[in-house]
Write an enzyme that holds these catalytic residues in place. Structure first.
Site, PDB file in Angstrom:
ATOM      1  N   LYS A  99       0.855  -1.178   0.000  1.00  0.00           N
ATOM      2  CA  LYS A  99       0.000   0.000   0.000  1.00  0.00           C
ATOM      3  C   LYS A  99       0.899   1.238   0.000  1.00  0.00           C
ATOM      4  O   LYS A  99       1.914   1.279   0.703  1.00  0.00           O
ATOM      5  CB  LYS A  99      -0.921   0.011   1.227  1.00  0.00           C
ATOM      6  CG  LYS A  99      -1.908  -1.149   1.235  1.00  0.00           C
ATOM      7  CD  LYS A  99      -2.794  -1.115   2.466  1.00  0.00           C
ATOM      8  CE  LYS A  99      -3.773  -2.285   2.461  1.00  0.00           C
ATOM      9  NZ  LYS A  99      -4.631  -2.308   3.672  1.00  0.00           N
ATOM     10  N   ARG A 152       6.935   2.285   6.397  1.00  0.00           N
ATOM     11  CA  ARG A 152       6.496   1.895   7.728  1.00  0.00           C
ATOM     12  C   ARG A 152       7.180   0.581   8.101  1.00  0.00           C
ATOM     13  O   ARG A 152       7.103  -0.409   7.365  1.00  0.00           O
ATOM     14  CB  ARG A 152       4.987   1.688   7.772  1.00  0.00           C
ATOM     15  CG  ARG A 152       4.505   1.248   9.142  1.00  0.00           C
ATOM     16  CD  ARG A 152       3.042   0.861   9.148  1.00  0.00           C
ATOM     17  NE  ARG A 152       2.573   0.568  10.499  1.00  0.00           N
ATOM     18  CZ  ARG A 152       1.351   0.154  10.797  1.00  0.00           C
ATOM     19  NH1 ARG A 152       0.464  -0.005   9.837  1.00  0.00           N
ATOM     20  NH2 ARG A 152       1.011  -0.089  12.043  1.00  0.00           N
ATOM     21  N   HIS A 157       1.774   0.666  17.103  1.00  0.00           N
ATOM     22  CA  HIS A 157       0.835   1.702  16.638  1.00  0.00           C
ATOM     23  C   HIS A 157       1.373   3.108  16.923  1.00  0.00           C
ATOM     24  O   HIS A 157       0.614   4.079  17.007  1.00  0.00           O
ATOM     25  CB  HIS A 157      -0.549   1.543  17.294  1.00  0.00           C
ATOM     26  CG  HIS A 157      -1.285   0.323  16.842  1.00  0.00           C
ATOM     27  ND1 HIS A 157      -1.989  -0.485  17.710  1.00  0.00           N
ATOM     28  CD2 HIS A 157      -1.429  -0.236  15.614  1.00  0.00           C
ATOM     29  CE1 HIS A 157      -2.531  -1.493  17.039  1.00  0.00           C
ATOM     30  NE2 HIS A 157      -2.203  -1.358  15.764  1.00  0.00           N
ATOM     31  N   GLY A 191      -6.239  -4.706  14.637  1.00  0.00           N
ATOM     32  CA  GLY A 191      -5.214  -4.700  15.659  1.00  0.00           C
ATOM     33  C   GLY A 191      -5.550  -3.578  16.619  1.00  0.00           C
ATOM     34  O   GLY A 191      -5.935  -2.487  16.193  1.00  0.00           O
ATOM     35  N   VAL A 210     -15.705  -6.620  13.624  1.00  0.00           N
ATOM     36  CA  VAL A 210     -16.685  -6.172  14.623  1.00  0.00           C
ATOM     37  C   VAL A 210     -18.041  -5.899  13.993  1.00  0.00           C
ATOM     38  O   VAL A 210     -19.090  -6.181  14.595  1.00  0.00           O
ATOM     39  CB  VAL A 210     -16.150  -4.929  15.365  1.00  0.00           C
ATOM     40  CG1 VAL A 210     -17.271  -4.188  16.068  1.00  0.00           C
ATOM     41  CG2 VAL A 210     -15.087  -5.327  16.374  1.00  0.00           C
TER      42      VAL A 210
END
Length: 395
Positions: free
Chosen positions: A20, A93, A181, A213, A285
């Site tokens: 990405k 990242r 994070h 996460g 969720v």
């Protein structure tokens, strides 16, 4: 489609089977476009490019063998569309910086070699992330590359929060709590400072990054002093498919008496655990909320997630001697008023009360006017944080 006429910064996030990326204007921080290459090494791969306004501007099916091929395809498309030439630096990242890297690093041969040595610290994420750096170096020799670490934000954890109760020789080898994070937390804190929120400089904040996460960070006077994830990103809160914290004796039992291998444990703890494991339905969720009235296992998984989040929230508040602000962010934190309400239910004792209407509308402030603790909902932007760290290093 407009082409940037100023220097731009390319941000890359390599997953195990995806790349990405996002292109940012180096001055205005405007996101010019986003690219996603999916199913690397698998059949029916896809390249999708999204423009600055969120519109799809290019899509094609493809089959790419590895990350090197995916990066080459990315740069080929950027070249064809006129975006490649202005790129002056690439930020990556990296989930884990290990004991060596406490801040973002400009990548050279020495740093790249040391990143390869860190792979045992995070064999899930680092191999593809290092492969991405290598692929960019091959595609654009000499371009500035910056490694931005999720662990950096937690570099000031006090020893009491960082240390595991294990033999000292393990601590000396870098076996301790790192936290993750961090790019998300740093973006949230910078945004709070830009908005002149008083607690950002001199207060007690908990940021709840709740996505597939999930973790929380305790920020005291602008510095992270504790966090829920530990040596790896599998610890802490119950997550979509990750177990979170467990009794270590259980893992020994499963190895010795249940015939499980270390690979079996990895699969159970990271891919088959969490809400997915408890519900037997999904790690999502939204799907569990839709199913909870019919499937008690779905309701149980959601209850476990919210209970553990509420418990960790209380523990982090205790570590700071109280709480002034709670910030919800990431997919669940930003978009699920039901989950936010369940996590905050019963926290009146610590001065935290939600306003029902504000919460349902996903307002910026969702706490009631008489709540002592200010509760906010904020989008995070890890890509932009990588672009900022990259710009700060390359000038």
């Amino acid at each position: 489609m407009s082409v940037s006429t100023t220097d731009s910064l390319l941000v890359i996030n390599c997953g195990s089977s995806s790349v990405k990326s996002a292109l940012f204007d180096g001055q205005s921080e405007q996101r010019l476009l986003g690219c996603a290459i999916e199913r690397i090494g698998l059949p029916e791969g896809r390249l999708l490019v999204i423009g600055a306004e969120g519109e799809a501007i290019h899509e094609e099916s493809l089959s790419l063998a590895d990350h090197a091929s995916a990066i080459a395809k990315l740069f080929a498309w950027l070249d064809e569309s006129g975006h490649k030439e202005p790129v002056r630096a690439v930020g990556h990242r990296l989930v884990h910086g290990g004991p060596r890297y406490r801040t973002a690093q400009r990548v050279d041969d020495e740093v790249l070699g040391q990143l390869r040595e860190l792979i045992p610290f995070d064999p899930i994420h680092l191999p593809s992330e290092v492969a991405g750096i290598e692929a960019v170096a091959n595609a654009l020799p000499g371009i500035a590359q910056v490694a931005c670490f999720d662990t950096s934000f937690h570099r000031h954890l006090p020893a009491v929060a960082r240390t595991f109760p294990l033999p000292r020789k393990l601590l000396d080898r870098g076996i301790h709590r790192y936290g993750f994070h961090g790019l998300s937390y740093e973006y949230i804190l910078e945004t709070l400072l830009e908005r002149d929120e008083p607690s950002a400089q001199g207060g007690r904040i908990i940021v709840a990054h709740l996505g597939n996460g999930a973790s929380m960070a305790a920020i005291l006077d602008g510095t992270c002093v504790d966090t829920t994830m530990g040596f790896t990103s599998a610890g802490g809160l119950v997550m979509g498919s990750r177990s979170g914290d467990l009794d270590p004796g259980l893992l020994i039992f499963l190895l010795e008496h249940d015939g499980m291998s270390t690979d079996d444990l990895k699969r159970m703890l990271v891919r088959d655990g969490g809400m997915k494991g408890v519900s037997g339905i999904s790690s999502d969720v939204r799907e569990l909320l839709a199913a909870e009235e019919i499937h008690p296992e779905a309701a149980e998984a959601l209850e476990l997630f919210c209970y553990q989040a509420r418990k960790f929230l209380g523990a982090l508040a205790a570590a700071m001697g109280g709480l002034d602000m709670l910030v919800f962010t990431a997919g669940i934190g930003e978009h699920s008023p039901v989950i936010r309400n369940r996590i905050c239910a019963g926290l009146d004792w610590m001065g935290l009360t939600l306003d029902g209407e504000r919460n349902r509308e996903n307002s910026y402030q969702i706490s009631s006017d008489y709540s002592r603790v200010k509760v906010l909902v904020m989008p995070t932007n890890e890509e932009l944080m990588i672009a900022r760290q990259t710009r700060r290093l390359v000038g």
